[in-house]
Scaffold this motif. Structure first.
Motif, short mmCIF file in Angstrom:
data_model
loop_
_atom_site.label_atom_id
_atom_site.label_comp_id
_atom_site.label_asym_id
_atom_site.label_seq_id
_atom_site.Cartn_x
_atom_site.Cartn_y
_atom_site.Cartn_z
N LEU A 106 1.02 -1.37 0.19
CA LEU A 106 0.07 -0.08 0.24
C LEU A 106 0.99 1.31 -0.08
CD1 LEU A 106 -2.64 -0.83 2.74
CD2 LEU A 106 -2.98 -0.95 0.18
N TYR A 107 0.70 2.42 -0.67
CA TYR A 107 1.15 3.59 -0.58
C TYR A 107 0.85 4.26 0.75
CZ TYR A 107 2.61 2.42 -5.47
OH TYR A 107 3.20 1.64 -6.40
N LEU A 108 1.53 3.62 1.50
CA LEU A 108 1.56 4.42 2.92
C LEU A 108 2.91 4.22 3.66
CD1 LEU A 108 -1.68 2.56 4.70
CD2 LEU A 108 -1.46 4.99 4.08
N LYS A 109 2.84 5.55 4.42
CA LYS A 109 4.04 5.33 5.33
C LYS A 109 5.24 5.89 4.57
CE LYS A 109 2.38 2.34 8.98
NZ LYS A 109 2.51 1.26 9.98
N GLU A 110 6.52 4.70 4.47
CA GLU A 110 7.45 5.27 3.83
C GLU A 110 7.29 4.96 2.05
OE1 GLU A 110 7.70 0.75 4.76
OE2 GLU A 110 7.20 2.40 5.53
N TYR A 111 6.24 4.53 1.88
CA TYR A 111 5.87 4.32 0.23
C TYR A 111 4.94 5.42 -0.40
CZ TYR A 111 7.77 -0.27 0.83
OH TYR A 111 8.28 -1.48 1.31
N GLU A 112 4.41 6.45 0.77
CA GLU A 112 3.39 7.20 0.43
C GLU A 112 3.50 8.06 -0.80
OE1 GLU A 112 0.43 10.43 2.79
OE2 GLU A 112 2.11 9.47 3.89
N ASN A 113 4.73 8.78 -0.96
CA ASN A 113 5.14 9.81 -1.88
C ASN A 113 5.66 8.91 -3.33
OD1 ASN A 113 4.27 11.93 -0.41
ND2 ASN A 113 6.33 11.87 0.68
N LEU A 114 5.78 7.64 -3.35
CA LEU A 114 6.35 6.96 -4.45
C LEU A 114 5.27 7.04 -5.66
CD1 LEU A 114 8.30 3.85 -2.88
CD2 LEU A 114 9.01 5.92 -3.42
N THR A 115 5.89 7.09 -6.84
CA THR A 115 4.96 6.97 -8.01
C THR A 115 5.24 5.54 -8.60
OG1 THR A 115 6.61 8.05 -9.39
CG2 THR A 115 5.07 9.61 -8.42
N ASN A 116 6.27 4.98 -8.59
CA ASN A 116 6.46 3.62 -8.87
C ASN A 116 6.96 2.55 -7.91
OD1 ASN A 116 7.50 5.63 -11.29
ND2 ASN A 116 6.79 4.02 -12.18
N PHE A 117 6.52 1.36 -8.13
CA PHE A 117 6.88 0.24 -7.24
C PHE A 117 8.42 0.19 -7.16
CE2 PHE A 117 7.16 -4.37 -6.03
CZ PHE A 117 6.85 -4.25 -4.67
N PRO A 118 9.12 0.20 -6.01
CA PRO A 118 10.58 0.14 -5.92
C PRO A 118 11.29 -1.02 -6.46
CG PRO A 118 9.55 0.24 -3.75
CD PRO A 118 8.47 0.39 -4.68
N VAL A 119 10.31 -2.14 -6.46
CA VAL A 119 11.22 -3.44 -6.86
C VAL A 119 11.15 -3.61 -8.23
CG1 VAL A 119 11.25 -5.72 -6.86
CG2 VAL A 119 10.62 -4.44 -4.78
N CYS A 120 9.91 -3.38 -9.02
CA CYS A 120 9.90 -3.67 -10.61
C CYS A 120 9.51 -2.30 -11.44
CB CYS A 120 8.80 -4.79 -10.65
SG CYS A 120 6.99 -3.98 -10.30
N GLY A 121 9.31 -1.30 -10.52
CA GLY A 121 9.28 -0.11 -11.42
C GLY A 121 7.72 0.13 -11.84
N THR A 122 6.71 -0.71 -11.59
CA THR A 122 5.30 -0.61 -12.02
C THR A 122 4.75 0.74 -11.66
OG1 THR A 122 5.21 -2.96 -12.20
CG2 THR A 122 3.25 -1.69 -12.21
N SER A 123 4.02 1.51 -12.46
CA SER A 123 3.58 2.84 -12.15
C SER A 123 2.48 2.56 -11.25
CB SER A 123 3.13 3.32 -13.49
OG SER A 123 2.50 4.71 -13.05
N ARG A 124 2.27 3.58 -10.40
CA ARG A 124 1.16 3.68 -9.42
C ARG A 124 -0.11 4.21 -10.05
NH1 ARG A 124 1.89 7.46 -4.04
NH2 ARG A 124 -0.28 7.59 -3.30
#
Length: 375
Positions: A200-218
């Motif tokens: 889930l785009y919460l906490k440390e992932y809240e401001n990401l636009t892509n998944f850090p592992v595979c780069g899939t877009s949010r």
């Protein structure tokens, strides 16, 4: 020996008289005399047979001692009484609902004052029985009770608006009604999720636009979707803590939350989760928690639904419902007490990855367990 024999004979005679009285009552209320529920200890009102067989069963097996009110044989009063108790628990005036919502508007007092105006504003000039808010709340309760469609409710509001005198305050559509009623409701949170149910785009992932592992877009693919900020997947989260606070603010419901400790019959029969071994295990492991009967015992249930009601559609979303087991058995499984906490968008089921979506709910439950919240 003679006294014992006489005593037993007297009890046997009284039992036979009681059986005949019961059978006459059942016959007087039966629609089919050959299909009367048998209340012996073996049948337990599950088998429907004729009076002669029931008489033999009651003499051989004895009557179910927990069957105090003959609700399966025509005695209606207990059911009506429960319905009255239930209705009494929810008899809440709109002004009380507005006061309950006060804490939600600490940062927006102007909107709260608007709610207060709707409470006092007459439905039409000269009306003394209904205000704008009270009329709308009663109509919407009927919509929910009888499962009216949105279109039928809009048509009803439109027709009522034409029937009422000019300058009436009744909304003309469901959309306008919801804008007023939503102010009384509980907020929800839309949380963006990774399409493959990883995070889930919460906490440390809240401001990401892509998944850090595979780069899939949010975001959804396509320029138009990205420009408008359409997420690839969304979790709808309905925080339970504000709804728990509302339960405790209602005097009648607050009494019902201790039913399992105050009014439950302790006779060895399993009628309520409090009678189950798992409840007793919790009491044994956490005696401090068990010492306060108002502490909530909760259950979670999840299932997939097809929101479009089309069997040919593969799309489904998953709901997570919370149930409060403190309440009496005739209330805890009522729709009004079954709290929708999570709605996981489709089209695929989360499967074993449902724990990812449970994270915000678990955080709130940990907060309740470790710190607690004032009601």
């Amino acid at each position: 020996m003679d006294k014992d024999w006489m005593s037993k004979n007297k009890l046997s005679h009284e039992y036979e008289v009681g059986v005949e009285s019961f059978l006459q009552f059942a016959l007087g209320n039966a629609t089919n005399p050959n299909e009367i529920p048998c209340s012996c200890t073996r049948c337990g009102n599950l088998q429907k047979i004729n009076v002669d067989i029931i008489r033999a069963h009651l003499c051989c097996n004895g009557i179910d001692l927990t069957y105090h009110k003959w609700i399966w044989h025509g005695e209606r009063y207990p059911i009506n009484n429960l319905m009255k108790d239930e209705q009494k628990s929810f008899a809440k005036e709109p002004i009380d609902m507005v006061h309950d919502a006060f804490d939600s508007y600490a940062e927006n007092p102007n909107q709260f004052h608007k709610l207060l105006e709707d409470v006092d504003k007459p439905l039409y000039p000269g009306c003394t029985k209904f205000t704008k808010l009270s009329a709308l709340v009663k109509l919407y309760n009927l919509k929910a009770k009888y499962s009216w469609s949105d279109k039928s409710f809009t048509d009803l509001l439109s027709l009522f608006g034409e029937m009422l005198p000019d300058e009436n305050e009744l909304p003309s559509s469901l959309y306008d009604a919801k804008k007023i009623l939503c102010a009384l409701g509980i907020n929800y949170v839309k949380i963006h999720a990774f399409p493959n149910d990883c995070i889930l785009y919460l906490k440390e992932y809240e401001n990401l636009t892509n998944f850090p592992v595979c780069g899939t877009s949010r975001w959804n693919l396509g320029k138009k979707a990205m420009l408008n900020g359409f997420p690839a997947k969304v979790l709808w989260y309905f925080p339970p803590i504000p709804r728990f606070q509302i339960l405790f603010r209602n005097k009648e419901i607050c009494k019902d939350l201790t039913w399992h400790a105050d009014k439950r019959v302790l006779d060895g029969y399993l009628r309520h989760p409090a009678d189950a071994p798992s409840w007793k295990v919790v009491d044994h492991k956490w005696p401090d928690f068990a010492a306060e009967p108002k502490n909530l015992r909760l259950a979670l249930s999840s299932d997939g639904i097809n929101p479009h009601s089309l069997m040919s559609s593969a799309y489904s979303c998953w709901s997570v419902v919370m149930i409060t087991y403190n309440l009496p058995p005739w209330l805890c499984m009522k729709r009004k007490f079954m709290m929708l906490t999570l709605l996981i968008s489709g089209p695929k089921q989360p499967g074993n990855d449902i724990d990812v979506y449970l994270a915000p709910l678990i955080d709130d439950l940990k907060k309740l367990w470790d710190i607690g919240v004032d009601s």
